[in-house]
Design a protein around this motif. Sequence first.
Motif, PDB file in Angstrom:
ATOM      1  N   LEU A   1       0.870  -1.180   0.000  1.00 31.90           N
ATOM      2  CA  LEU A   1       0.000   0.000   0.000  1.00 31.90           C
ATOM      3  C   LEU A   1       0.903   1.225   0.000  1.00 31.90           C
ATOM      4  O   LEU A   1       1.760   1.363   0.873  1.00 31.90           O
ATOM      5  N   VAL A   2       0.774   2.082  -1.017  1.00 37.19           N
ATOM      6  CA  VAL A   2       1.657   3.258  -1.069  1.00 37.19           C
ATOM      7  C   VAL A   2       0.835   4.539  -0.993  1.00 37.19           C
ATOM      8  O   VAL A   2      -0.304   4.590  -1.452  1.00 37.19           O
ATOM      9  N   GLU A   3       1.444   5.566  -0.429  1.00 36.40           N
ATOM     10  CA  GLU A   3       0.744   6.830  -0.298  1.00 36.40           C
ATOM     11  C   GLU A   3       0.799   7.557  -1.650  1.00 36.40           C
ATOM     12  O   GLU A   3       1.856   7.648  -2.275  1.00 36.40           O
ATOM     13  N   THR A   4      -0.349   8.028  -2.101  1.00 33.69           N
ATOM     14  CA  THR A   4      -0.425   8.724  -3.395  1.00 33.69           C
ATOM     15  C   THR A   4      -1.241  10.000  -3.188  1.00 33.69           C
ATOM     16  O   THR A   4      -2.371  10.100  -3.657  1.00 33.69           O
ATOM     17  N   PRO A   5      -0.675  10.992  -2.507  1.00 33.77           N
ATOM     18  CA  PRO A   5      -1.458  12.179  -2.146  1.00 33.77           C
ATOM     19  C   PRO A   5      -1.935  12.950  -3.376  1.00 33.77           C
ATOM     20  O   PRO A   5      -1.154  13.156  -4.309  1.00 33.77           O
ATOM     21  N   ASN A   6      -3.198  13.341  -3.364  1.00 37.23           N
ATOM     22  CA  ASN A   6      -3.762  14.172  -4.436  1.00 37.23           C
ATOM     23  C   ASN A   6      -3.709  13.552  -5.815  1.00 37.23           C
ATOM     24  O   ASN A   6      -3.704  14.257  -6.805  1.00 37.23           O
ATOM     25  N   VAL A   7      -3.605  12.231  -5.878  1.00 37.50           N
ATOM     26  CA  VAL A   7      -3.526  11.548  -7.166  1.00 37.50           C
ATOM     27  C   VAL A   7      -4.800  10.739  -7.338  1.00 37.50           C
ATOM     28  O   VAL A   7      -5.025   9.789  -6.602  1.00 37.50           O
ATOM     29  N   ARG A   8      -5.646  11.173  -8.271  1.00 34.50           N
ATOM     30  CA  ARG A   8      -6.958  10.527  -8.374  1.00 34.50           C
ATOM     31  C   ARG A   8      -7.181   9.838  -9.718  1.00 34.50           C
ATOM     32  O   ARG A   8      -7.696   8.752  -9.785  1.00 34.50           O
ATOM     33  N   THR A   9      -6.779  10.500 -10.800  1.00 35.75           N
ATOM     34  CA  THR A   9      -7.106   9.936 -12.111  1.00 35.75           C
ATOM     35  C   THR A   9      -6.007   8.982 -12.568  1.00 35.75           C
ATOM     36  O   THR A   9      -4.894   8.985 -12.023  1.00 35.75           O
ATOM     37  N   VAL A  10      -6.327   8.204 -13.593  1.00 34.97           N
ATOM     38  CA  VAL A  10      -5.350   7.262 -14.151  1.00 34.97           C
ATOM     39  C   VAL A  10      -4.134   8.021 -14.677  1.00 34.97           C
ATOM     40  O   VAL A  10      -2.988   7.613 -14.468  1.00 34.97           O
ATOM     41  N   ASP A  11      -4.383   9.163 -15.338  1.00 38.61           N
ATOM     42  CA  ASP A  11      -3.263   9.954 -15.873  1.00 38.61           C
ATOM     43  C   ASP A  11      -2.341  10.430 -14.755  1.00 38.61           C
ATOM     44  O   ASP A  11      -1.114  10.322 -14.850  1.00 38.61           O
ATOM     45  N   GLU A  12      -2.966  10.970 -13.711  1.00 40.33           N
ATOM     46  CA  GLU A  12      -2.174  11.473 -12.582  1.00 40.33           C
ATOM     47  C   GLU A  12      -1.367  10.346 -11.934  1.00 40.33           C
ATOM     48  O   GLU A  12      -0.198  10.494 -11.586  1.00 40.33           O
ATOM     49  N   LEU A  13      -2.009   9.188 -11.814  1.00 34.53           N
ATOM     50  CA  LEU A  13      -1.377   8.052 -11.160  1.00 34.53           C
ATOM     51  C   LEU A  13      -0.195   7.526 -11.979  1.00 34.53           C
ATOM     52  O   LEU A  13       0.869   7.220 -11.439  1.00 34.53           O
ATOM     53  N   ALA A  14      -0.405   7.440 -13.309  1.00 34.74           N
ATOM     54  CA  ALA A  14       0.658   6.945 -14.186  1.00 34.74           C
ATOM     55  C   ALA A  14       1.880   7.863 -14.078  1.00 34.74           C
ATOM     56  O   ALA A  14       3.028   7.399 -14.021  1.00 34.74           O
ATOM     57  N   LYS A  15       1.616   9.171 -14.040  1.00 32.49           N
ATOM     58  CA  LYS A  15       2.704  10.139 -13.943  1.00 32.49           C
ATOM     59  C   LYS A  15       3.414  10.016 -12.585  1.00 32.49           C
ATOM     60  O   LYS A  15       4.628   9.978 -12.495  1.00 32.49           O
ATOM     61  N   PHE A  16       2.607   9.933 -11.537  1.00 26.70           N
ATOM     62  CA  PHE A  16       3.140   9.899 -10.178  1.00 26.70           C
ATOM     63  C   PHE A  16       4.009   8.664  -9.949  1.00 26.70           C
ATOM     64  O   PHE A  16       5.093   8.739  -9.378  1.00 26.70           O
TER      65      PHE A  16
ATOM     66  N   LYS B   1       5.268   6.835 -12.349  1.00 27.20           N
ATOM     67  CA  LYS B   1       6.141   6.654 -13.527  1.00 27.20           C
ATOM     68  C   LYS B   1       5.933   5.277 -14.168  1.00 27.20           C
ATOM     69  O   LYS B   1       6.881   4.508 -14.374  1.00 27.20           O
ATOM     70  N   ILE B   2       4.676   4.971 -14.432  1.00 31.72           N
ATOM     71  CA  ILE B   2       4.347   3.699 -15.100  1.00 31.72           C
ATOM     72  C   ILE B   2       3.410   3.983 -16.272  1.00 31.72           C
ATOM     73  O   ILE B   2       2.854   5.073 -16.379  1.00 31.72           O
ATOM     74  N   GLU B   3       3.254   2.993 -17.142  1.00 34.07           N
ATOM     75  CA  GLU B   3       2.298   3.113 -18.238  1.00 34.07           C
ATOM     76  C   GLU B   3       0.887   2.909 -17.694  1.00 34.07           C
ATOM     77  O   GLU B   3       0.701   2.228 -16.683  1.00 34.07           O
ATOM     78  N   LYS B   4      -0.101   3.481 -18.414  1.00 24.51           N
ATOM     79  CA  LYS B   4      -1.493   3.355 -17.947  1.00 24.51           C
ATOM     80  C   LYS B   4      -1.980   1.907 -17.962  1.00 24.51           C
ATOM     81  O   LYS B   4      -2.869   1.532 -17.225  1.00 24.51           O
ATOM     82  N   ASP B   5      -1.359   1.068 -18.820  1.00 18.98           N
ATOM     83  CA  ASP B   5      -1.831  -0.313 -18.880  1.00 18.98           C
ATOM     84  C   ASP B   5      -1.300  -1.173 -17.723  1.00 18.98           C
ATOM     85  O   ASP B   5      -1.540  -2.375 -17.676  1.00 18.98           O
ATOM     86  N   LYS B   6      -0.588  -0.531 -16.802  1.00 19.64           N
ATOM     87  CA  LYS B   6      -0.198  -1.246 -15.574  1.00 19.64           C
ATOM     88  C   LYS B   6      -1.147  -0.882 -14.419  1.00 19.64           C
ATOM     89  O   LYS B   6      -0.881  -1.190 -13.252  1.00 19.64           O
ATOM     90  N   ILE B   7      -2.208  -0.176 -14.748  1.00 24.92           N
ATOM     91  CA  ILE B   7      -3.183   0.243 -13.733  1.00 24.92           C
ATOM     92  C   ILE B   7      -4.508  -0.443 -14.051  1.00 24.92           C
ATOM     93  O   ILE B   7      -4.831  -0.656 -15.223  1.00 24.92           O
ATOM     94  N   VAL B   8      -5.273  -0.787 -13.034  1.00 25.25           N
ATOM     95  CA  VAL B   8      -6.639  -1.272 -13.252  1.00 25.25           C
ATOM     96  C   VAL B   8      -7.606  -0.286 -12.606  1.00 25.25           C
ATOM     97  O   VAL B   8      -7.471   0.046 -11.430  1.00 25.25           O
ATOM     98  N   LYS B   9      -8.522   0.227 -13.441  1.00 25.59           N
ATOM     99  CA  LYS B   9      -9.508   1.197 -12.944  1.00 25.59           C
ATOM    100  C   LYS B   9     -10.675   0.455 -12.313  1.00 25.59           C
ATOM    101  O   LYS B   9     -11.125  -0.562 -12.836  1.00 25.59           O
ATOM    102  N   SER B  10     -11.185   1.001 -11.215  1.00 19.76           N
ATOM    103  CA  SER B  10     -12.364   0.417 -10.571  1.00 19.76           C
ATOM    104  C   SER B  10     -13.468   1.469 -10.586  1.00 19.76           C
ATOM    105  O   SER B  10     -13.264   2.558 -10.072  1.00 19.76           O
ATOM    106  N   MET B  11     -14.586   1.144 -11.210  1.00 20.95           N
ATOM    107  CA  MET B  11     -15.686   2.107 -11.284  1.00 20.95           C
ATOM    108  C   MET B  11     -16.896   1.522 -10.563  1.00 20.95           C
ATOM    109  O   MET B  11     -17.208   0.345 -10.740  1.00 20.95           O
ATOM    110  N   VAL B  12     -17.597   2.389  -9.821  1.00 24.63           N
ATOM    111  CA  VAL B  12     -18.741   1.901  -9.052  1.00 24.63           C
ATOM    112  C   VAL B  12     -20.039   2.344  -9.725  1.00 24.63           C
ATOM    113  O   VAL B  12     -20.224   3.517 -10.038  1.00 24.63           O
TER     114      VAL B  12
END
Length: 572
Positions: free
Chosen positions: A254-269, A271-282
Motif C-alpha cells: 500500500l503506497v501513499e499517493t497524495p492528491n492523485v486521483r485519475t489514471v493519468d495522474e497516477l501513471a505520472k506519479f 512513472k508507469i504506463e497506464k496499462d499497468k493500472i486497473v480502474k475500478s468504477m462503481v
Amino acid sequence: MYWSKLYAPTLKESPSDADIKSAELLIRGGFIRKSASGVFSYLPLGTRVLQKITQIVREEMNIAGAQELLMPIMQPAEIWKTTGRWDDYGPEMMKFRDRNDREFTLGPTHEEMITTLVKDELRSYKQLPVNLYQINTKYRDEIRPRFGLLRGREFIMKDAYSFHTSPESLDQTYKDMYNAYSRICDRMNMKYVAVEADTGTIGGSNSHEFTAFAESGESDILVCEKCGYSATQEKAECSDDQKSADEPLKTLTLVETPNVRTVDELAKFLKIEKDKIVKSMVFTGKNGYVMALIRGDLEINIPKLKSYLGDQTLRFATAEEVFEKFSSQIGYIGPIGVKAVRIVSDNSVKNLKNYVVGGLKNEYHYINVNHERDYKINEYTDIRIVVDGDKCPKCGSPLKLKKGIEVGQVFKLGTKYSEKLSATYVDSDGSEKYYVMGCYGWGVSRTMAAVVEQFHDEKGIIWPKAIAPFEVVVTIVNTAMQDQVRVGHEIHEMLEKHEIEVLLDDRDVSAGFKFKDADLIGIPLRITCGKSLENGDIELKLRNSDKSSKIKIEDRDSVLRSVKTLLENYKL
Ligand code: ATP
Ligand code: MG
C-alpha cells in the motif's frame, strides 16, 4: 403549382438557433418552423417531402407483408405499469393526468399498446404470423432535443410489430423487414450501413440499426472494410487482445499517493504506463452496487455492462453514494477488501500481473496487485469501448470509426412483452403459448433531415428525386417579358398534364432572387425561360451539376422527352 401562391417563406439568413446544416436549410427553405424546443410545424414544402418519404416507407412495408393500422398516441398508464416500463423508461416519457386523475402517457413507442390491442383476438396459431404497422407521431422528452428534426421531442415514426409462433418465423419476418429497410434507403439514394446494435430499453435478443453516414451524426459506428463487420460503438465486440506479462508475483504494497486521483495522474506519479493500472468504477442499479474493473488505458462501455447485467437502470454511483458505501473517495476506490459487492471485470484484466489499483483508503493505492492472490474476480466479460484502429472481432483487420444518423432499427423481442402482458395464443396441440415478437422502427421525420445532411451544398438542399417536393421548377426570369411569361406557363401546363410535379416561379421578384431560392429548396431540374428565348431556346439545368443545356422551344415533344430523360438519369 404557382410559386406566387405557394406558402414557402424562405429566409436569406440562417436562423440563430439552427445548430446543424439540415435544420438551417430546412428552416431557410421554408420547409419547417420551430414552435418549441424539439417541436416543429411542417409547411407545405416540408409536408410534400414528408408525404413522399411516408409513401416510400408505406409501399415497402406493404411489400414486406405488413398491414397498416393506427393506434392512439394517448396511452393508459396501466399497460406500462404491467411491463414495468412506466418507471424503467425514465423521464423521456411524457406523462399527464386527465380530469379524473387517471394517468396517461403520450406514447414514446407502442409495444405495450399493440400487444394489449391484439391479445384477446389473435388467439389461434392459424392467425399467425401477423405484422402490423402505423405511421404516427411519437413523443419523447429527450434530454437534449437538438439538430432540428434529427432529435425532436415530437416526431414521426413508422413502427411495426410482428407476432409469431416460433423464433424461425420471427427470423423470416426480421429478414423481410431488414430487406425492406435496405430498399427504403436505396430508393432515397441514402448512403447507409446496417449495423449490429444494442437492444437498450426496448430489450430483446437481436437488433440492427440502419445508419445514414453523416459527419454530423450522433451515432458512432465501427466498420471493418475488409470483411464487412459493422456495429454501433455501444455494441461492438472486442477481439481478445489481452496483455500478459511473464513475471514473478511481487509483494503487495500500500503506497501513499497524495492528491492523485485519475489514471493519468497516477501513471505520472508512479512513472508507469497506464496499462499497468486497473480502474475500478462503481455503478448502482436495481440489484445494488456493482464494481467494474478495466485496464487503465481502456474505457468501460456502459450499454455493454447494462446488457451483461440485464439492468437498464444501471448508472454511475455518485461521489456521496461511493463514500457512504466504501468510506473512500471515488479516486481511491479499488477491489481489495471489498465485501458484498458484485465485481465484474473486463477481459483485459485477466492476464495482468503486478498492477496498481485504488487503496480503498483516501490518498492510497496498492501496487504489485495480483487477482486470485489479493482478491477474487468471479466474472470476466467484454465491457470495453471499441475504438478506431482496434481489431475486427471477425477478421482481425483494423476497424474504422465513422459517424452516422440512425434512421431505423429492427429488433427481435422474443417473448419479453408477451410474457409481461400475458399475451398468448392457442397452439395446434391446444396449449397456451406466448407470442414470439419483433418490432421495427423507422424515423420518418428524422429521415428528412438525414437526407439533407447527405445531400446539400453551399447554395442549399439537393433533394434525391424520389422525395423532392417538386421534380421541376420553371423559372420566368423577367415577368415583364410577355414571351417568357407565355412560354413558362405553357411548359408548366404541359408538364403538369404529363404528371410531372412542376413549380412555376412566376413571382415578380429579381432573377437572382429566384435562382437563389430554386437552389435553396433543391428541386432536381430547373428550366429557365429567359433571354435565350429570343433565339427560341430554353435552358435546362440539373441541381447537382454546374452545366446547363439549351433546347429549342418549338418542338414540344422533344422538350418533354429531354425533361423525362434528364429526370430519369438524375443520379440522385
Ligand atoms: P436514438 O438512439 O437516436 O435516441 P432510439 O434508439 O431511441 O434512437 P428507436 O426507439 O429505435 O430510437 O426508434 C426508432 C426510430 O425513431 C429511430 O431509428 C429514429 O430514426 C427515430 N427516432 C428516435 N428518437 C427520435 C427523436 N428524438 N427524433 C426523431 N426521430 C427519432
Ligand atoms: Mg434505436
